[in-house]
Design a protein around this motif. Structure first.
Motif, PDB file in Angstrom:
ATOM      1  N   PHE A   1      64.899  43.981   8.873  1.00  0.00           N
ATOM      2  CA  PHE A   1      63.949  43.628   7.587  1.00  0.00           C
ATOM      3  C   PHE A   1      62.409  43.504   8.117  1.00  0.00           C
ATOM      4  CE2 PHE A   1      68.146  41.546   6.616  1.00  0.00           C
ATOM      5  CZ  PHE A   1      68.074  41.928   5.535  1.00  0.00           C
ATOM      6  N   GLU A   2      62.328  43.691   9.521  1.00  0.00           N
ATOM      7  CA  GLU A   2      60.959  44.098  10.016  1.00  0.00           C
ATOM      8  C   GLU A   2      60.246  44.985   9.658  1.00  0.00           C
ATOM      9  OE1 GLU A   2      61.025  42.642  14.505  1.00  0.00           O
ATOM     10  OE2 GLU A   2      63.020  43.708  14.176  1.00  0.00           O
ATOM     11  N   GLY A   3      59.206  44.792   9.568  1.00  0.00           N
ATOM     12  CA  GLY A   3      57.865  45.827   9.010  1.00  0.00           C
ATOM     13  C   GLY A   3      57.834  46.199   7.618  1.00  0.00           C
ATOM     14  N   GLU A   4      58.949  45.558   6.760  1.00  0.00           N
ATOM     15  CA  GLU A   4      58.705  45.965   5.357  1.00  0.00           C
ATOM     16  C   GLU A   4      57.287  45.817   4.582  1.00  0.00           C
ATOM     17  OE1 GLU A   4      61.131  44.701   1.430  1.00  0.00           O
ATOM     18  OE2 GLU A   4      62.392  45.319   3.149  1.00  0.00           O
ATOM     19  N   GLN A   5      56.980  46.712   3.859  1.00  0.00           N
ATOM     20  CA  GLN A   5      55.719  46.785   3.353  1.00  0.00           C
ATOM     21  C   GLN A   5      55.878  45.823   2.028  1.00  0.00           C
ATOM     22  OE1 GLN A   5      53.314  50.293   4.212  1.00  0.00           O
ATOM     23  NE2 GLN A   5      55.361  51.283   4.649  1.00  0.00           N
ATOM     24  N   ARG A   6      54.617  45.202   1.646  1.00  0.00           N
ATOM     25  CA  ARG A   6      54.697  44.321   0.610  1.00  0.00           C
ATOM     26  C   ARG A   6      54.911  44.932  -0.515  1.00  0.00           C
ATOM     27  NH1 ARG A   6      56.414  40.045  -0.830  1.00  0.00           N
ATOM     28  NH2 ARG A   6      55.402  38.662  -2.280  1.00  0.00           N
ATOM     29  N   PHE A   7      54.238  46.129  -0.927  1.00  0.00           N
ATOM     30  CA  PHE A   7      54.203  46.876  -2.352  1.00  0.00           C
ATOM     31  C   PHE A   7      55.601  47.595  -2.429  1.00  0.00           C
ATOM     32  CE2 PHE A   7      51.514  48.996   0.807  1.00  0.00           C
ATOM     33  CZ  PHE A   7      52.512  50.197   0.847  1.00  0.00           C
ATOM     34  N   ALA A   8      56.612  47.476  -1.670  1.00  0.00           N
ATOM     35  CA  ALA A   8      57.808  48.199  -1.874  1.00  0.00           C
ATOM     36  C   ALA A   8      58.618  47.649  -3.001  1.00  0.00           C
ATOM     37  CB  ALA A   8      58.794  48.127  -0.378  1.00  0.00           C
ATOM     38  N   SER A   9      59.510  48.341  -3.500  1.00  0.00           N
ATOM     39  CA  SER A   9      60.289  48.025  -4.666  1.00  0.00           C
ATOM     40  C   SER A   9      61.697  47.676  -4.435  1.00  0.00           C
ATOM     41  CB  SER A   9      60.042  48.798  -6.025  1.00  0.00           C
ATOM     42  OG  SER A   9      58.790  49.163  -6.213  1.00  0.00           O
TER      43      SER A   9
ATOM     44  N   ASN B   1      54.815  42.486   4.328  1.00  0.00           N
ATOM     45  CA  ASN B   1      55.166  41.170   4.223  1.00  0.00           C
ATOM     46  C   ASN B   1      54.701  40.271   5.023  1.00  0.00           C
ATOM     47  OD1 ASN B   1      56.551  41.643   1.408  1.00  0.00           O
ATOM     48  ND2 ASN B   1      58.268  42.298   2.808  1.00  0.00           N
ATOM     49  N   PHE B   2      55.028  40.394   6.405  1.00  0.00           N
ATOM     50  CA  PHE B   2      54.621  39.436   7.486  1.00  0.00           C
ATOM     51  C   PHE B   2      53.283  39.365   7.704  1.00  0.00           C
ATOM     52  CE2 PHE B   2      54.056  38.906  12.127  1.00  0.00           C
ATOM     53  CZ  PHE B   2      54.726  37.720  12.319  1.00  0.00           C
TER      54      PHE B   2
ATOM     55  N   ILE C   1      38.677  51.666  -7.178  1.00  0.00           N
ATOM     56  CA  ILE C   1      39.421  52.367  -6.144  1.00  0.00           C
ATOM     57  C   ILE C   1      39.306  52.056  -4.732  1.00  0.00           C
ATOM     58  CG2 ILE C   1      40.133  54.587  -5.558  1.00  0.00           C
ATOM     59  CD1 ILE C   1      38.895  55.388  -8.390  1.00  0.00           C
ATOM     60  N   SER C   2      40.258  51.748  -3.913  1.00  0.00           N
ATOM     61  CA  SER C   2      40.021  51.772  -2.511  1.00  0.00           C
ATOM     62  C   SER C   2      41.374  52.375  -2.010  1.00  0.00           C
ATOM     63  CB  SER C   2      40.285  50.091  -2.225  1.00  0.00           C
ATOM     64  OG  SER C   2      41.536  49.702  -2.480  1.00  0.00           O
ATOM     65  N   ILE C   3      40.913  53.092  -0.588  1.00  0.00           N
ATOM     66  CA  ILE C   3      42.026  53.531   0.070  1.00  0.00           C
ATOM     67  C   ILE C   3      42.225  52.928   1.340  1.00  0.00           C
ATOM     68  CG2 ILE C   3      42.415  55.911   1.534  1.00  0.00           C
ATOM     69  CD1 ILE C   3      41.008  57.348  -0.699  1.00  0.00           C
ATOM     70  N   THR C   4      43.331  52.536   1.909  1.00  0.00           N
ATOM     71  CA  THR C   4      43.954  51.951   2.972  1.00  0.00           C
ATOM     72  C   THR C   4      44.718  52.663   3.930  1.00  0.00           C
ATOM     73  OG1 THR C   4      43.428  49.800   1.945  1.00  0.00           O
ATOM     74  CG2 THR C   4      44.441  49.581   3.850  1.00  0.00           C
ATOM     75  N   PRO C   5      44.144  53.347   5.020  1.00  0.00           N
ATOM     76  CA  PRO C   5      44.944  53.846   5.990  1.00  0.00           C
ATOM     77  C   PRO C   5      45.463  52.699   6.992  1.00  0.00           C
ATOM     78  CG  PRO C   5      42.638  54.517   6.690  1.00  0.00           C
ATOM     79  CD  PRO C   5      42.738  53.532   5.152  1.00  0.00           C
ATOM     80  N   GLY C   6      46.630  52.649   7.487  1.00  0.00           N
ATOM     81  CA  GLY C   6      46.967  51.752   8.535  1.00  0.00           C
ATOM     82  C   GLY C   6      48.274  52.179   9.283  1.00  0.00           C
ATOM     83  N   ILE C   7      48.435  51.356  10.270  1.00  0.00           N
ATOM     84  CA  ILE C   7      49.728  51.582  11.137  1.00  0.00           C
ATOM     85  C   ILE C   7      50.497  50.369  11.483  1.00  0.00           C
ATOM     86  CG2 ILE C   7      48.393  51.317  13.227  1.00  0.00           C
ATOM     87  CD1 ILE C   7      49.883  53.634  14.372  1.00  0.00           C
ATOM     88  N   ILE C   8      51.821  50.308  11.465  1.00  0.00           N
ATOM     89  CA  ILE C   8      52.596  49.318  11.771  1.00  0.00           C
ATOM     90  C   ILE C   8      53.462  49.634  13.150  1.00  0.00           C
ATOM     91  CG2 ILE C   8      54.348  47.769  10.942  1.00  0.00           C
ATOM     92  CD1 ILE C   8      53.745  48.885   8.244  1.00  0.00           C
ATOM     93  N   TRP C   9      53.366  48.715  14.041  1.00  0.00           N
ATOM     94  CA  TRP C   9      54.132  49.151  15.329  1.00  0.00           C
ATOM     95  C   TRP C   9      54.965  47.906  15.961  1.00  0.00           C
ATOM     96  CZ3 TRP C   9      51.334  48.487  20.731  1.00  0.00           C
ATOM     97  CH2 TRP C   9      52.422  48.771  21.816  1.00  0.00           C
ATOM     98  N   LEU C  10      56.175  48.358  15.788  1.00  0.00           N
ATOM     99  CA  LEU C  10      57.210  47.435  16.171  1.00  0.00           C
ATOM    100  C   LEU C  10      58.066  47.598  17.420  1.00  0.00           C
ATOM    101  CD1 LEU C  10      59.168  47.209  12.501  1.00  0.00           C
ATOM    102  CD2 LEU C  10      57.556  45.743  13.245  1.00  0.00           C
ATOM    103  N   THR C  11      57.613  46.759  18.316  1.00  0.00           N
ATOM    104  CA  THR C  11      58.473  46.812  19.641  1.00  0.00           C
ATOM    105  C   THR C  11      59.827  46.306  19.540  1.00  0.00           C
ATOM    106  OG1 THR C  11      57.715  44.592  20.588  1.00  0.00           O
ATOM    107  CG2 THR C  11      56.038  46.516  20.698  1.00  0.00           C
ATOM    108  N   ALA C  12      60.828  46.611  20.299  1.00  0.00           N
ATOM    109  CA  ALA C  12      62.209  46.410  20.435  1.00  0.00           C
ATOM    110  C   ALA C  12      62.609  45.647  18.992  1.00  0.00           C
ATOM    111  CB  ALA C  12      62.304  44.812  21.058  1.00  0.00           C
ATOM    112  N   PRO C  13      62.813  46.836  17.996  1.00  0.00           N
ATOM    113  CA  PRO C  13      63.139  46.609  16.603  1.00  0.00           C
ATOM    114  C   PRO C  13      64.455  45.639  16.689  1.00  0.00           C
ATOM    115  CG  PRO C  13      62.745  48.843  16.922  1.00  0.00           C
ATOM    116  CD  PRO C  13      62.524  48.124  18.572  1.00  0.00           C
ATOM    117  N   ASP C  14      64.486  44.798  15.618  1.00  0.00           N
ATOM    118  CA  ASP C  14      65.643  43.713  15.445  1.00  0.00           C
ATOM    119  C   ASP C  14      65.708  42.976  16.842  1.00  0.00           C
ATOM    120  OD1 ASP C  14      67.397  42.946  13.594  1.00  0.00           O
ATOM    121  OD2 ASP C  14      68.957  43.345  14.723  1.00  0.00           O
ATOM    122  N   MET C  15      64.619  42.515  17.476  1.00  0.00           N
ATOM    123  CA  MET C  15      64.450  41.937  18.684  1.00  0.00           C
ATOM    124  C   MET C  15      65.651  42.242  19.770  1.00  0.00           C
ATOM    125  SD  MET C  15      62.669  39.572  17.161  1.00  0.00           S
ATOM    126  CE  MET C  15      61.916  39.564  15.420  1.00  0.00           C
TER     127      MET C  15
END
Length: 556
Positions: free
Chosen positions: A239-247, A302-303, A524-538
């Motif tokens: 469940f790590e890295g899930e984006q807030r606007f996901a359905s 979400n995080f 209108i706004s545009i937001t580029p971004g990056i999500i980096w997860l080390t050691a996924p699922d701990m």
């Protein structure tokens, strides 16, 4: 020569100045505005200004009029002899404003009405003969304009009445938000140690809010929502890295999302009745300014949006917020996940639920601190979002995750009842208008309440924390930069019997998120971004995951 002589006489006539004065105090309506449809709102907005004009009885009451002004004597005559002048509420006259021929005609007509009142009151001796002659000439010259103006105002009245009858509602306003998002997995491994499928997706989330007020202080919000941006949880197995606007279902079907009624009781208490899809942030401050935009702005995940303990409750119930003063606030509420169901183990009090309470302290305008407690039954961090490892979301992971890591796979499909107590602190410090430091920490103790004959009862100690940096107006007014670094909910300790069955999270996964929200305009706004997860699922055996996203948000 005759017209030249007429205008010379008009320049010294106090009645001409009266027309100008009255017009300058009234609405400014150009020929183009009168001819178009748009002045309906223009006239409506200025009608309140007309109502605010104040009658003056002495020219000295007009603060921007001086005895040295070239028209002072004429203005004094209009004010003190004829009572034909009104001023603005701030006691100014604003005599340098330009006016149209229509305004001029309306002003002359008003002064003529005043003269007729004086005559009717048997005070005609106050009116000089030469003034009456000038007024008569003005009436004749502007007769056509006056007739046209009256006709157009009558037409506007009809149009205004028609619009009022045809408009959607006198009490409801519509506002909306549309999110377009392109996102992709660039690299990494899932919770099972398998290479992720490198893919890109494009999806949307649409929200239409119908905000209704019956008293001017209350709010009935009815939100319609649809979306098809699918979570990467199925690909990552965590469940790590899930984006807030996901359905959740990704079907793009329109449904009633938020449905609430908010109203004040006295000056300090606000009551929020949540009929559907209620969330803690409807009545509790998440203390994460600039970064918590609920997916449409600010952080992507979400995080990054708020302390994950806020996701332990969702549904139907009641929220309260009480402000003792500008520095201290207490808030809390109860939300049931399946309140409308009459089935056993569900309903308002017998099914999954969450209770939250928070003390919010605001020592200054720049500093805010939230101390939060949550009790949840059969809810984890997926109740109103998703964050953390599989073990941190044990109930949901066993029920719904088909790609569990090996240690949990034997228990897949189990419906394990749980009870959680969460304690959190969130804080924000605005160093200056362009730099804000946010942070939060949380501890959750979760107990499994039944074994189902397979899984031992026990307790899990779950920790989460993060620091967020926000940079408002970065490079341009209205833009926003953000960086979030922290650890999503992680199971650090497990009671002995349960640990022998499911283990604990062996390592620490670091969540790193960065984005830059560029405002094209107010809508209108545009937001580029990056999500980096080390050691996924701990689990450090899994290679780091990198997710790239470009979010475009339309608001109206």
């Amino acid at each position: 020569m005759q017209m030249q002589s007429l205008w010379k006489s008009l320049l010294v006539s106090p009645f001409l100045l009266g027309a100008i004065a009255l017009s300058a105090s009234a609405q400014s309506l150009s020929d183009a505005e009168v001819d178009s449809w748009t002045p309906v709102t223009h006239l409506a907005s200025n009608s309140s200004s007309l109502a605010d004009l104040d009658q003056v009885t002495s020219v000295s009451q007009l603060t921007d009029v001086r005895p040295t002004d070239w028209a002072f004597q004429a203005l004094q005559s209009l004010v003190e002899r004829y009572g034909c002048i009104v001023g603005y509420p701030d006691r100014t006259y604003r005599g340098n404003r330009a006016l149209s021929r229509y305004e001029f005609a309306a002003g002359v007509n008003a002064c003529l009405d005043k003269i007729q009142e004086l005559i009717a009151a048997a005070t005609a001796d106050f009116v000089r003969k030469e003034d009456l002659e000038v007024i008569k000439r003005l009436q004749e010259e502007f007769a056509a304009e006056l007739a046209t103006l009256r006709g157009r105002v009558d037409a506007l009245d009809v149009r205004t009445a028609t619009l009022e009858k045809q408009q959607f509602s006198l009490t409801t306003k519509l506002n909306g938000e549309v999110v377009f998002a392109a996102s992709g997995l660039a690299t990494g491994q899932n919770a099972r140690g398998e290479d992720v499928f490198k893919t890109g997706i494009f999806g949307d989330r649409v929200r239409l809010n119908f905000d209704t007020s019956f008293t001017g202080e209350d709010l009935l919000r009815t939100r319609l929502q649809a979306g098809n941006f699918r979570s990467f949880t199925s690909s990552l197995g965590t469940f790590e890295g899930e984006q807030r606007f996901a359905s959740p279902d990704g079907s793009n079907e329109v449904e009633v999302d938020a449905l609430l009624y908010q109203f004040p009781v006295g000056e300090k208490l606000t009551v929020v009745i949540e009929a559907n899809a209620g969330a803690s942030d409807d009545f509790v401050d998440t203390v994460n300014p600039f970064l918590d935009g609920d997916g449409g702005s600010g952080a992507l995940t979400n995080f990054g949006s708020r302390n994950p303990i806020h996701y332990l409750l969702e549904g139907t119930g009641l929220g309260l917020r009480y402000e003792f003063n500008d520095f201290l606030e207490i808030s809390g509420g109860y939300l049931a996940a399946d309140a409308s169901s009459p089935l056993r183990g569900r309903g308002l009090f017998n099914g999954a639920y969450g209770v939250i309470g928070q003390l919010t302290i605001k020592p200054s305008e720049a500093i805010k601190i939230g101390l939060t407690y949550v009790h949840a039954y059969n809810n984890d961090f997926t109740a109103n979002g998703a964050s953390g490892s599989n073990r941190a979301n044990l109930r949901s992971a066993l029920l719904n995750n088909t790609d569990l890591p090996d240690a949990l796979a034997p228990f897949g499909g189990l419906d394990i009842p749980t009870s959680s107590n969460a304690y959190g602190v969130s804080a924000s410090f605005q160093v200056n208008p362009k730099f804000v430091i946010n942070g939060f920490g949380g501890y959750v103790n979760t107990r499994t309440l039944a074994t189902r004959g397979v899984l031992p009862r026990g307790e899990l100690d779950i920790w989460t924390y993060a620091i967020g940096l926000a940079f408002p107006d970065l490079l341009k007014d209205g833009n926003l930069g953000g960086i979030i670094v922290g650890v999503e909910p992680r199971v650090k300790g497990v009671s002995r019997g349960l640990r022998s069955a499911i283990g604990r999270d062996p390592d620490t996964s670091i969540h790193v998120e960065a984005f830059y929200q560029y405002r094209i305009n107010d809508y209108i706004s545009i937001t580029p971004g990056i999500i980096w997860l080390t050691a996924p699922d701990m689990n450090s055996n899994n290679s780091d995951v990198v997710i790239g996203t470009i979010r475009t948000t339309f608001t109206f």
